[in-house]
Design a protein around this motif. Sequence first.
Motif, short mmCIF file in Angstrom:
data_model
loop_
_atom_site.label_atom_id
_atom_site.label_comp_id
_atom_site.label_asym_id
_atom_site.label_seq_id
_atom_site.Cartn_x
_atom_site.Cartn_y
_atom_site.Cartn_z
N GLN A 39 -9.30 6.88 6.63
CA GLN A 39 -8.23 6.36 5.51
C GLN A 39 -6.86 6.35 6.05
O GLN A 39 -6.08 5.65 5.79
CB GLN A 39 -8.29 7.63 4.45
N ALA A 40 -6.46 7.32 7.19
CA ALA A 40 -5.50 7.14 7.83
C ALA A 40 -5.12 5.89 8.43
O ALA A 40 -4.04 5.33 8.29
CB ALA A 40 -4.89 8.34 8.73
N LEU B 184 -6.82 3.03 7.72
CA LEU B 184 -6.68 2.27 6.61
C LEU B 184 -5.18 2.04 5.96
O LEU B 184 -4.97 0.80 5.31
CB LEU B 184 -7.77 2.25 5.54
N ASP B 185 -4.70 3.08 5.86
CA ASP B 185 -3.38 3.22 5.19
C ASP B 185 -2.30 2.63 6.04
O ASP B 185 -1.16 2.39 5.44
CB ASP B 185 -3.02 4.70 5.00
N VAL B 186 -2.54 2.36 7.17
CA VAL B 186 -1.54 1.40 7.90
C VAL B 186 -1.39 0.14 7.55
O VAL B 186 -2.43 -0.60 7.57
CB VAL B 186 -1.86 1.45 9.49
N GLN B 187 -0.29 -0.33 7.05
CA GLN B 187 0.04 -1.95 6.63
C GLN B 187 -0.48 -2.74 7.51
O GLN B 187 -0.16 -2.65 8.79
CB GLN B 187 1.57 -2.01 6.24
N SER C 185 -12.50 -1.73 8.17
CA SER C 185 -13.02 -0.47 9.41
C SER C 185 -14.36 -0.79 9.90
O SER C 185 -15.32 -1.32 9.12
CB SER C 185 -13.09 0.81 8.50
N ALA D 204 -6.50 12.81 11.08
CA ALA D 204 -5.37 11.60 10.53
C ALA D 204 -4.36 11.16 11.39
O ALA D 204 -4.17 9.83 11.34
CB ALA D 204 -4.65 12.32 9.57
N ARG E 76 -4.24 7.08 12.25
CA ARG E 76 -2.86 6.35 12.14
C ARG E 76 -2.52 5.61 13.60
O ARG E 76 -2.16 4.67 13.67
CB ARG E 76 -1.68 7.24 11.88
#
Length: 448
Positions: free
Chosen positions: A137-138, A140-143, A148, A210, A214
């Motif tokens: 999730q961390a 995927l949260d990166v713009q 995945s 996380a 990231r």
Amino acid sequence: MSAEIDSENLLSRASELIDLAIKAGADKADAVVIRSSSRSVSVRLGKVEGTEASESDDFALRVFVGNRVASVSANPGFDIKVLAERAVSMAKVSPEDPYACLADEANLAQTYPDLELYDPTEVSTDQLRDAALAAEQAALDVQGVTNSSGAGASAGAGGLVLVTSHGFSGSYMGSRFGHSVSVIAGEGTKMERDYDFDSRLYYADLDDAALIGRRAGERVVKRINPRQVDTGSNVTVVFDPRIARGFVGTIAGAINGASVARKTSFLRDKMGQQVLKSGLHITDDPLIVRGSSSRPFDGEGVSGERMVMIEDGVLKHWFLSTSTGRELGLQTNGRGVRGGTSVTPASTNLALEPGDIDPQDLIRQIGNGFYVTELIGQGTNMITGEYSRGATGFWIENGELSFAVSEVTIASNLKDMFMRLTPANDIDRKFGVASPTIAIEGMTLAGR
């Protein structure tokens, strides 16, 4: 993890196996038990894809009848008398091997240290799942991250019990925990993939899941819209530390005594000669407390010690087990690794010792060059030293990383690369092979 070695029971069983082999006609023998347990969880796009668990005890017996040797292995529940008799029967009809032997009694470890290799922390399947999900999730949260390839978390332990007919008896345990994630950025034919991971002996030492996610996301986004660059014949190439570790592993392969004995190393005639630039050192230390590849004794019962394999650029030692040492007319240096029924030499905690320049300053001094973050293919000839690998990374322009680069090939000869290598000061010793960022001058780059 519930993989603690029941050392008394396993040592007793291994000793009984040795006694039966001697009664069956062996002159000498050794027995090893390799215990392992592992548990892992893999996820993709927020869902669990797989959960695996395994546990095993593998017994291996090696017997010697004169200069003849045979090895057999089995799982728990075997008839140890039958196994011992089978091994001796096989040895009697095997061809003679003048180098196969047990370690000399004088070289056996009488005592050995507690290197704190085992962490008994119990990590549940739920904890592993949550860590894998958090890493993904961390990322995927990166713009800019669009998909995945999956994430995983694991916990495992392993141990070794070794008994020999000439007096050695010992055991130790080690643990391993890991987090990993791989993600994609871009769309269609312009997709790029990258990853990050961490692996430690102690659970509390692991990088946060996380944070790993990231880092993976940030790495892959930087690779979007790569370009090709022009072919050049005198390019300075910089290896990212995780790529540099693989390169240092190549050095280890070249100074492995087994390769030297087989004449499959391009450094086989270089003992005592300059093989790296002056001032550079390659060390190997099996006795680092909590070291990733530490061991109190090797696969033959011999304790190793810290060695400077290459000192001030000069080759000083090969990695040696007892039989390989004999073949080369040398003594073992405690680098024998038991792989089931055989013993071969290998490195332990190997390091290219750092230089005194910051990696950013190293890049600034280069001006223009190529920073490698991934290598593709297996284009390394260990007999001749010829080196040619597909590569991706970033172009260095005016001393800074500028744009992403892909679909290029870097090439040279390892002998020349070793002599043109400059290490930075950013070494991370948490892995079994440690290296700082390295720069290598004078390579050929094949591009457009």
